[in-house]
Design a protein around this motif. Structure first.
Motif, PDB file in Angstrom:
ATOM      1  N   THR A  66       0.842  -1.194   0.000  1.00 34.49           N
ATOM      2  CA  THR A  66       0.000   0.000   0.000  1.00 34.49           C
ATOM      3  C   THR A  66       0.875   1.241   0.000  1.00 34.49           C
ATOM      4  OG1 THR A  66      -0.138   0.185   2.420  1.00 34.49           O
ATOM      5  CG2 THR A  66      -1.819  -1.166   1.318  1.00 34.49           C
ATOM      6  N   VAL A  67       0.300   2.337  -0.519  1.00 31.54           N
ATOM      7  CA  VAL A  67       0.976   3.633  -0.503  1.00 31.54           C
ATOM      8  C   VAL A  67      -0.055   4.701  -0.169  1.00 31.54           C
ATOM      9  CG1 VAL A  67       0.674   3.964  -3.005  1.00 31.54           C
ATOM     10  CG2 VAL A  67       2.465   5.224  -1.793  1.00 31.54           C
ATOM     11  N   ARG A  68       0.378   5.687   0.604  1.00 35.53           N
ATOM     12  CA  ARG A  68      -0.504   6.817   0.912  1.00 35.53           C
ATOM     13  C   ARG A  68       0.357   8.042   1.205  1.00 35.53           C
ATOM     14  NH1 ARG A  68      -0.373   3.859   5.644  1.00 35.53           N
ATOM     15  NH2 ARG A  68       0.103   5.041   7.540  1.00 35.53           N
ATOM     16  N   ASP A  69      -0.239   9.206   1.007  1.00 39.65           N
ATOM     17  CA  ASP A  69       0.387  10.463   1.398  1.00 39.65           C
ATOM     18  C   ASP A  69      -0.086  10.787   2.800  1.00 39.65           C
ATOM     19  OD1 ASP A  69       1.765  10.957  -0.992  1.00 39.65           O
ATOM     20  OD2 ASP A  69      -0.047  11.757  -1.917  1.00 39.65           O
ATOM     21  N   GLU A  70       0.855  11.229   3.640  1.00 46.58           N
ATOM     22  CA  GLU A  70       0.518  11.538   5.021  1.00 46.58           C
ATOM     23  C   GLU A  70       1.374  12.712   5.490  1.00 46.58           C
ATOM     24  OE1 GLU A  70       1.542   8.979   8.756  1.00 46.58           O
ATOM     25  OE2 GLU A  70      -0.308   8.186   7.885  1.00 46.58           O
ATOM     26  N   GLY A  72       2.700  15.242   3.999  1.00 45.21           N
ATOM     27  CA  GLY A  72       3.871  15.532   3.176  1.00 45.21           C
ATOM     28  C   GLY A  72       4.858  14.394   3.042  1.00 45.21           C
ATOM     29  N   HIS A  73       4.550  13.247   3.620  1.00 33.30           N
ATOM     30  CA  HIS A  73       5.405  12.066   3.510  1.00 33.30           C
ATOM     31  C   HIS A  73       4.708  11.031   2.639  1.00 33.30           C
ATOM     32  CE1 HIS A  73       7.720  13.620   6.909  1.00 33.30           C
ATOM     33  NE2 HIS A  73       6.556  13.809   7.526  1.00 33.30           N
ATOM     34  N   VAL A  74       5.490  10.185   2.009  1.00 25.24           N
ATOM     35  CA  VAL A  74       4.946   9.049   1.268  1.00 25.24           C
ATOM     36  C   VAL A  74       5.137   7.834   2.162  1.00 25.24           C
ATOM     37  CG1 VAL A  74       5.091   7.630  -0.800  1.00 25.24           C
ATOM     38  CG2 VAL A  74       5.531  10.097  -0.942  1.00 25.24           C
ATOM     39  N   VAL A  75       4.044   7.161   2.499  1.00 28.60           N
ATOM     40  CA  VAL A  75       4.078   6.045   3.429  1.00 28.60           C
ATOM     41  C   VAL A  75       3.735   4.758   2.682  1.00 28.60           C
ATOM     42  CG1 VAL A  75       3.128   5.087   5.562  1.00 28.60           C
ATOM     43  CG2 VAL A  75       3.405   7.578   5.317  1.00 28.60           C
ATOM     44  N   LEU A  76       4.644   3.784   2.783  1.00 32.03           N
ATOM     45  CA  LEU A  76       4.443   2.465   2.188  1.00 32.03           C
ATOM     46  C   LEU A  76       4.345   1.440   3.303  1.00 32.03           C
ATOM     47  CD1 LEU A  76       7.210   2.433  -0.582  1.00 32.03           C
ATOM     48  CD2 LEU A  76       4.859   3.199  -0.792  1.00 32.03           C
ATOM     49  N   GLU A  77       3.492   0.452   3.109  1.00 36.86           N
ATOM     50  CA  GLU A  77       3.392  -0.643   4.067  1.00 36.86           C
ATOM     51  C   GLU A  77       3.435  -1.959   3.314  1.00 36.86           C
ATOM     52  OE1 GLU A  77       0.891   1.176   7.748  1.00 36.86           O
ATOM     53  OE2 GLU A  77      -0.281   0.565   5.986  1.00 36.86           O
ATOM     54  N   GLY A  78       4.090  -2.943   3.932  1.00 40.37           N
ATOM     55  CA  GLY A  78       4.164  -4.255   3.328  1.00 40.37           C
ATOM     56  C   GLY A  78       5.198  -5.112   4.032  1.00 40.37           C
ATOM     57  N   PRO A  79       5.369  -6.343   3.560  1.00 38.00           N
ATOM     58  CA  PRO A  79       6.314  -7.247   4.198  1.00 38.00           C
ATOM     59  C   PRO A  79       7.738  -7.106   3.646  1.00 38.00           C
ATOM     60  CG  PRO A  79       5.122  -8.399   2.482  1.00 38.00           C
ATOM     61  CD  PRO A  79       4.562  -6.994   2.533  1.00 38.00           C
ATOM     62  N   ALA A  80       8.674  -7.429   4.518  1.00 37.63           N
ATOM     63  CA  ALA A  80      10.065  -7.642   4.089  1.00 37.63           C
ATOM     64  C   ALA A  80      10.346  -9.113   4.340  1.00 37.63           C
ATOM     65  CB  ALA A  80      11.023  -6.760   4.871  1.00 37.63           C
ATOM     66  N   HIS A  81      10.938  -9.736   3.356  1.00 36.04           N
ATOM     67  CA  HIS A  81      11.276 -11.143   3.524  1.00 36.04           C
ATOM     68  C   HIS A  81      12.761 -11.328   3.233  1.00 36.04           C
ATOM     69  CE1 HIS A  81      10.444 -10.767  -0.802  1.00 36.04           C
ATOM     70  NE2 HIS A  81      11.320 -11.740  -0.947  1.00 36.04           N
ATOM     71  N   GLY A  82      13.302 -12.403   3.749  1.00 38.47           N
ATOM     72  CA  GLY A  82      14.715 -12.690   3.533  1.00 38.47           C
ATOM     73  C   GLY A  82      15.166 -13.801   4.464  1.00 38.47           C
ATOM     74  N   ASP A  83      16.469 -13.888   4.649  1.00 43.80           N
ATOM     75  CA  ASP A  83      17.071 -14.937   5.466  1.00 43.80           C
ATOM     76  C   ASP A  83      17.297 -14.418   6.884  1.00 43.80           C
ATOM     77  OD1 ASP A  83      17.140 -16.525   3.173  1.00 43.80           O
ATOM     78  OD2 ASP A  83      19.139 -15.834   2.639  1.00 43.80           O
ATOM     79  N   PHE A  84      16.207 -14.050   7.574  1.00 45.75           N
ATOM     80  CA  PHE A  84      16.306 -13.547   8.932  1.00 45.75           C
ATOM     81  C   PHE A  84      15.145 -14.100   9.760  1.00 45.75           C
ATOM     82  CE2 PHE A  84      14.266 -10.357   6.251  1.00 45.75           C
ATOM     83  CZ  PHE A  84      13.049 -10.127   6.906  1.00 45.75           C
ATOM     84  N   THR A  85      15.344 -14.150  11.056  1.00 45.02           N
ATOM     85  CA  THR A  85      14.345 -14.671  11.981  1.00 45.02           C
ATOM     86  C   THR A  85      13.050 -13.882  11.869  1.00 45.02           C
ATOM     87  OG1 THR A  85      16.109 -15.308  13.500  1.00 45.02           O
ATOM     88  CG2 THR A  85      13.879 -15.198  14.407  1.00 45.02           C
ATOM     89  N   GLY A  86      11.951 -14.612  11.756  1.00 49.01           N
ATOM     90  CA  GLY A  86      10.632 -13.996  11.698  1.00 49.01           C
ATOM     91  C   GLY A  86      10.167 -13.622  10.308  1.00 49.01           C
ATOM     92  N   SER A  87      10.991 -13.865   9.304  1.00 54.57           N
ATOM     93  CA  SER A  87      10.634 -13.502   7.929  1.00 54.57           C
ATOM     94  C   SER A  87       9.369 -14.230   7.506  1.00 54.57           C
ATOM     95  CB  SER A  87      11.776 -13.867   6.990  1.00 54.57           C
ATOM     96  OG  SER A  87      11.417 -13.645   5.650  1.00 54.57           O
ATOM     97  N   PRO A  88       8.445 -13.509   6.890  1.00 58.09           N
ATOM     98  CA  PRO A  88       8.447 -12.075   6.583  1.00 58.09           C
ATOM     99  C   PRO A  88       7.950 -11.251   7.777  1.00 58.09           C
ATOM    100  CG  PRO A  88       6.483 -13.054   5.639  1.00 58.09           C
ATOM    101  CD  PRO A  88       7.272 -14.174   6.291  1.00 58.09           C
ATOM    102  N   ILE A  89       8.419  -9.998   7.835  1.00 59.18           N
ATOM    103  CA  ILE A  89       8.008  -9.050   8.862  1.00 59.18           C
ATOM    104  C   ILE A  89       7.373  -7.856   8.161  1.00 59.18           C
ATOM    105  CG2 ILE A  89       8.795  -7.488  10.679  1.00 59.18           C
ATOM    106  CD1 ILE A  89      11.112  -9.424  11.190  1.00 59.18           C
ATOM    107  N   ARG A  90       6.254  -7.380   8.685  1.00 59.21           N
ATOM    108  CA  ARG A  90       5.579  -6.214   8.098  1.00 59.21           C
ATOM    109  C   ARG A  90       6.274  -4.937   8.538  1.00 59.21           C
ATOM    110  NH1 ARG A  90       1.582  -6.758   4.963  1.00 59.21           N
ATOM    111  NH2 ARG A  90       0.908  -4.607   5.163  1.00 59.21           N
ATOM    112  N   PHE A  91       6.513  -4.064   7.584  1.00 61.62           N
ATOM    113  CA  PHE A  91       7.170  -2.793   7.838  1.00 61.62           C
ATOM    114  C   PHE A  91       6.330  -1.637   7.327  1.00 61.62           C
ATOM    115  CE2 PHE A  91      10.946  -5.379   8.258  1.00 61.62           C
ATOM    116  CZ  PHE A  91      11.745  -4.665   9.140  1.00 61.62           C
ATOM    117  N   THR A  92       6.592  -0.472   7.901  1.00 63.04           N
ATOM    118  CA  THR A  92       6.108   0.796   7.374  1.00 63.04           C
ATOM    119  C   THR A  92       7.329   1.606   6.991  1.00 63.04           C
ATOM    120  OG1 THR A  92       4.139   0.762   8.776  1.00 63.04           O
ATOM    121  CG2 THR A  92       4.809   2.907   7.881  1.00 63.04           C
ATOM    122  N   TYR A  93       7.365   2.089   5.761  1.00 64.30           N
ATOM    123  CA  TYR A  93       8.447   2.952   5.266  1.00 64.30           C
ATOM    124  C   TYR A  93       7.855   4.338   5.049  1.00 64.30           C
ATOM    125  CZ  TYR A  93      11.785  -0.821   4.054  1.00 64.30           C
ATOM    126  OH  TYR A  93      12.683  -1.856   4.079  1.00 64.30           O
TER     127      TYR A  93
END
Length: 109
Positions: A66-70, A72-93
């Motif tokens: 997802t993407v939204r303006d907030e 004056g910022h651009v806010v993205l939300e979604g998972p990050a996946h990879g070779d780390f404990t708990g993958s995937p983890i949801r993040f807000t950028y």
């Protein structure tokens, strides 16, 4: 679903998907600030070090859903996946853009 992202953000996301370190840094201003769960990394050298230590080795790839303006910022939300404990983890950028480049990026879980 295709998200419509400003070019510097799209370039960062695309480079991250390829784990392209130089490509991930290119959209950032030289004096950019990356705030990773409260830890501040100021300037491209510090951001590069963060990516070298925390992103590339664990193959962490963020996939925005997802993407939204907030305020004056651009806010993205979604998972990050990879070779780390708990993958995937949801993040807000949360991006702040200046002169068609990334000035700040704050990530939170």
């Amino acid at each position: 679903m295709s998200l419509h992202l400003a070019k510097p953000i799209a370039d960062f996301i695309e480079a991250n998907a390829r784990l392209d370190l130089d490509g991930m840094l290119t959209p950032f201003l030289p004096d950019a600030v990356f705030i990773d769960n409260g830890k501040h990394f100021e300037g491209q050298a510090a951001i590069r070090h963060l990516f070298e230590q925390e992103v590339i080795p664990v193959r962490a790839i963020f996939t925005p859903e997802t993407v939204r303006d907030e305020d004056g910022h651009v806010v993205l939300e979604g998972p990050a996946h990879g070779d780390f404990t708990g993958s995937p983890i949801r993040f807000t950028y949360r991006f702040t853009l200046v002169n068609d480049a990334i000035k700040t990026l704050e990530t939170t879980v």
